[in-house]
Scaffold this motif. Structure first.
Motif, PDB file in Angstrom:
ATOM      1  N   GLY A   1       0.781  -1.225   0.000  1.00  0.00           N
ATOM      2  CA  GLY A   1       0.000   0.000   0.000  1.00  0.00           C
ATOM      3  C   GLY A   1       0.811   1.273   0.000  1.00  0.00           C
TER       4      GLY A   1
ATOM      5  N   TYR B   1       2.850   4.233  -1.479  1.00  0.00           N
ATOM      6  CA  TYR B   1       2.956   4.868  -2.781  1.00  0.00           C
ATOM      7  C   TYR B   1       4.420   5.024  -3.178  1.00  0.00           C
TER       8      TYR B   1
ATOM      9  N   ASN C   1       4.924  -0.910  -5.790  1.00  0.00           N
ATOM     10  CA  ASN C   1       3.517  -1.219  -5.584  1.00  0.00           C
ATOM     11  C   ASN C   1       2.705  -0.573  -6.695  1.00  0.00           C
TER      12      ASN C   1
ATOM     13  N   ILE D   1      -0.460   0.812  -8.033  1.00  0.00           N
ATOM     14  CA  ILE D   1      -1.703   1.292  -7.437  1.00  0.00           C
ATOM     15  C   ILE D   1      -2.441   2.114  -8.483  1.00  0.00           C
ATOM     16  N   ASN D   2      -3.580   1.618  -8.943  1.00  0.00           N
ATOM     17  CA  ASN D   2      -4.455   2.379  -9.824  1.00  0.00           C
ATOM     18  C   ASN D   2      -5.852   1.778  -9.728  1.00  0.00           C
TER      19      ASN D   2
ATOM     20  N   ALA E   1      -4.084  -3.871 -11.160  1.00  0.00           N
ATOM     21  CA  ALA E   1      -3.179  -2.731 -11.289  1.00  0.00           C
ATOM     22  C   ALA E   1      -2.094  -2.960 -12.337  1.00  0.00           C
TER      23      ALA E   1
ATOM     24  N   ASN F   1      -1.098   6.964  -7.940  1.00  0.00           N
ATOM     25  CA  ASN F   1       0.147   6.469  -7.358  1.00  0.00           C
ATOM     26  C   ASN F   1       1.107   7.604  -7.076  1.00  0.00           C
TER      27      ASN F   1
END
Length: 634
Positions: A65, A67, A219, A221-222, A228, A283
């Motif tokens: 998690g 960013y 990571n 993240i989207n 992702a 992100n």
């Protein structure tokens, strides 16, 4: 050697383990250089290793998690090129091994396997091909083409279709298919752990993408509903495809040291055109280490290599072309700016000024004032997803004492609430220079934007009738290219005579556009802006957009296709007095061309080095190294 270079990007996970400090390598290298622990040459070599040979830099796996921060490495590479003579022989040889002229391997014959589509030629070697998560490559439809190749083909072809048919760019200068090489499936083309893709300045154009994106130190993240990593494939395809045209469009004299940020910012904007739902920006815009978004001081648009965030801030500046799109009348305005560049205007500020003049602005200063004023409340179609600026004060707009000013083309933010009636705020710069001042009143579901620009740094902004529920933002903006801003103060002063509200807008017209409505109107006398309120018929929820005069058109997009919407346009004057709303209804246009996940029709290829269908078998006429989304993760 690096005749033309677009952009490389380094994505650094937060808290990389070089020293015992929770920080990324690029920032650690910078601190060590400033402290004298590394020479300039040693620091630059470390940066090149971080970009091109991350295995030489210690790494740690980021927490779930967390960013990641992205650094644009174009400027770092160009800096290394400019100082080649100052490296030792051994270090120079290492740097050149990363960034030197690699004409020979890039001109190699087509790889063992080939898949042709209408506009692209996909090639891969004899080993290492995987799914995007690094697992064994599949061919579930048993058509002889790996599924990962068919995915890449569908994402690139969809990007091409939206580029040409929806946004309206011309592809006339693209005279051959674009070559897409899957790296790490052959010795000729390799990309390191953490590298998504790179666009090369070759003729025919060439893009290399990594064989997988499941990097240990990153990571993803989207918002992509397919996952992702699939979302990263989509935006990488769109982003790198847009870069191909940057090589074609950039005129002689393009200022690499001050204008490359626009290449990256507009590429972030273009990601949203074919794949609006992916929202990859979550992100890097929500990275807690990004001072431009996450703190009260917005650094300036990075128009100088001397900017403190020239390396790290170009992706976050993607919000600027989004502003141009949403507040000047539609995506055709971003296209128009690129057309001015292609036509020979060699600087982004020059192209912006030229386009601003066609819209009725005196220069770009009012455009920049509108941009930062919109950012006070994130007045964008997806603004609810954007991080908001953290004001210097949430109690009082007035500073009381002198405060340090922002960088050139940058702003600061202050906020207060609970006022009623007349309100005046005065900006006073410590020394004469061009400043802008925005006063933004955030109301229930819309904002009023007031302010002005003055060459002496003395600006007074008035509101006749502040409502108790209003949240007020004061936004001082430094607009003088002549140097660093001085201190400034914001002061509330005595009341004045009020004005009569302006008349309402007239002559409003509408036209359906793709998943939206184009709205045009005529301002009444003395109006400085207008609020557009809209909702779907039957819905209790309203959205808004605030547009500043002289712009009298707005592309309201993101609507449900072919649906009836209610609209109200509220003009207001320079004191914030609102006119009677002009109400009407309009039907939105058709859906955006749907993304077709099925593989594009093959036009040849499929194995054995075939180049059927007219595809190119090599990349020749080397123009330089470029590209973006090169993420070296540590």
């Amino acid at each position: 050697m690096l005749a033309r270079l677009i952009s490389l990007t380094v994505a650094i996970s937060l808290g990389a383990a070089l020293p015992a400090v929770a920080d990324g390598p690029m920032r650690w290298i910078g601190r060590a250089e400033i402290a004298g622990e590394l020479t300039r040459e040693q620091a630059q070599l470390m940066r090149m290793r971080s970009i091109f040979a991350p295995e030489k830099v210690p790494a740690r796996k980021v927490a779930s998690g967390e960013y990641s921060s992205r650094f644009c490495a174009t400027m770092m590479v160009r800096e290394a090129v400019s100082m080649l003579d100052s490296f030792t022989d051994a270090d120079r040889a290492e740097v050149l091994s990363y960034i030197g002229d690699r004409d020979a391997p890039r001109s190699a014959a087509a790889l063992a396997n080939n898949y042709q589509t209408e506009h692209f030629s996909f090639e891969w070697g004899t080993y290492g091909l995987t799914e995007i998560d690094g697992s064994e490559a599949q061919d579930l439809d048993e058509d002889g083409i790996p599924d990962i190749i068919e995915r890449w083909a569908s994402y690139f072809e969809h990007s091409y279709k939206i580029f040409k048919d929806t946004v309206g760019f011309s592809a006339a200068k693209l005279t051959s298919k674009i070559r897409i090489v899957i790296a790490n499936t052959t010795p000729e083309y390799t990309l390191g752990e953490g590298t998504f893709g790179v666009t090369y300045g070759t003729l025919p154009p060439m893009i290399a993408v990594n064989n997988h994106f499941n990097f240990e130190s990153y990571n993803a993240i989207n918002d992509d509903p397919e996952g992702a990593l699939i979302g990263l494939m989509k935006v990488t395809a769109a982003h790198e495809f847009f870069h191909v045209f940057h090589f074609i469009w950039m005129p002689e004299g393009w200022d690499q040291e001050s204008d490359d940020w626009w290449i990256e910012a507009s590429s972030v904007w273009f990601e949203e055109q074919p794949f609006d739902y992916v929202n990859d920006y979550v992100n890097f815009w929500f990275n807690s280490d990004d001072a431009w978004i996450a703190t009260g001081e917005y650094k300036g648009l990075p128009v100088s290599r001397d900017s403190s965030e020239y390396y790290s801030g170009v992706y976050e500046r993607g919000i600027f072309p989004i502003y141009i799109d949403e507040h000047l009348g539609g995506p055709q305005h971003v296209r128009a700016i690129w057309e001015l560049i292609e036509g020979g205007n060699p600087t982004i500020l020059g192209a912006l000024a030229e386009h601003a003049a066609t819209l009725g602005f005196d220069d770009i200063t009012e455009l920049i004032r509108g941009f930062f004023s919109a950012n006070a409340t994130m007045d964008y179609e997806e603004g609810g997803r954007f991080p908001v600026a953290v004001p210097d004060s949430t109690i009082d707009i007035a500073t009381g004492t002198a405060q340090p000013g922002p960088e050139y083309l940058g702003a600061r933010f202050r906020r207060e609430s609970g006022d009623t009636g007349q309100y005046r705020v005065k900006l006073a710069a410590a020394s004469p220079a061009t400043w802008g001042m925005g006063l933004v009143a955030k109301r229930d579901n819309y904002s009023i934007v007031l302010g002005g620009v003055e060459p002496d740094g003395l600006i007074t902004v008035d509101m006749d009738n502040v409502r108790q529920s209003d949240i007020l933002y004061g936004v001082p903006i430094f607009l003088d290219p002549g140097g660093s801003s001085s201190d400034y103060t914001l002061q509330e002063t005595a009341p004045w005579d009020t004005k009569t509200p302006p008349g309402g807008v007239t002559g409003a017209t509408t036209a359906p556009i793709v998943e939206g409505v184009q709205v045009d109107w005529t301002y009444p006398a003395n109006a400085v802006g207008a609020v557009i309120l809209y909702n779907k018929e039957g819905s209790p929820f309203w959205k808004s957009r605030t547009i500043l005069n002289p712009i009298h058109s707005a592309a309201i997009r993101g609507l449900m296709a072919e649906s009836l919407y209610n609209f109200e346009i509220i003009a207001y004057d320079d004191r914030g007095n609102e006119a009677t709303p002009y109400a009407f209804q309009a039907t939105s246009g058709v859906s955006k061309p749907a993304f077709d996940p099925s593989p594009p029709q093959s036009t040849g290829g499929g194995g054995g080095g075939s180049t059927g269908g007219g595809g190119s078998s090599s990349s020749s006429d080397f123009l330089g190294l470029g590209g973006c989304f090169i993420e070296s993760l540590m």
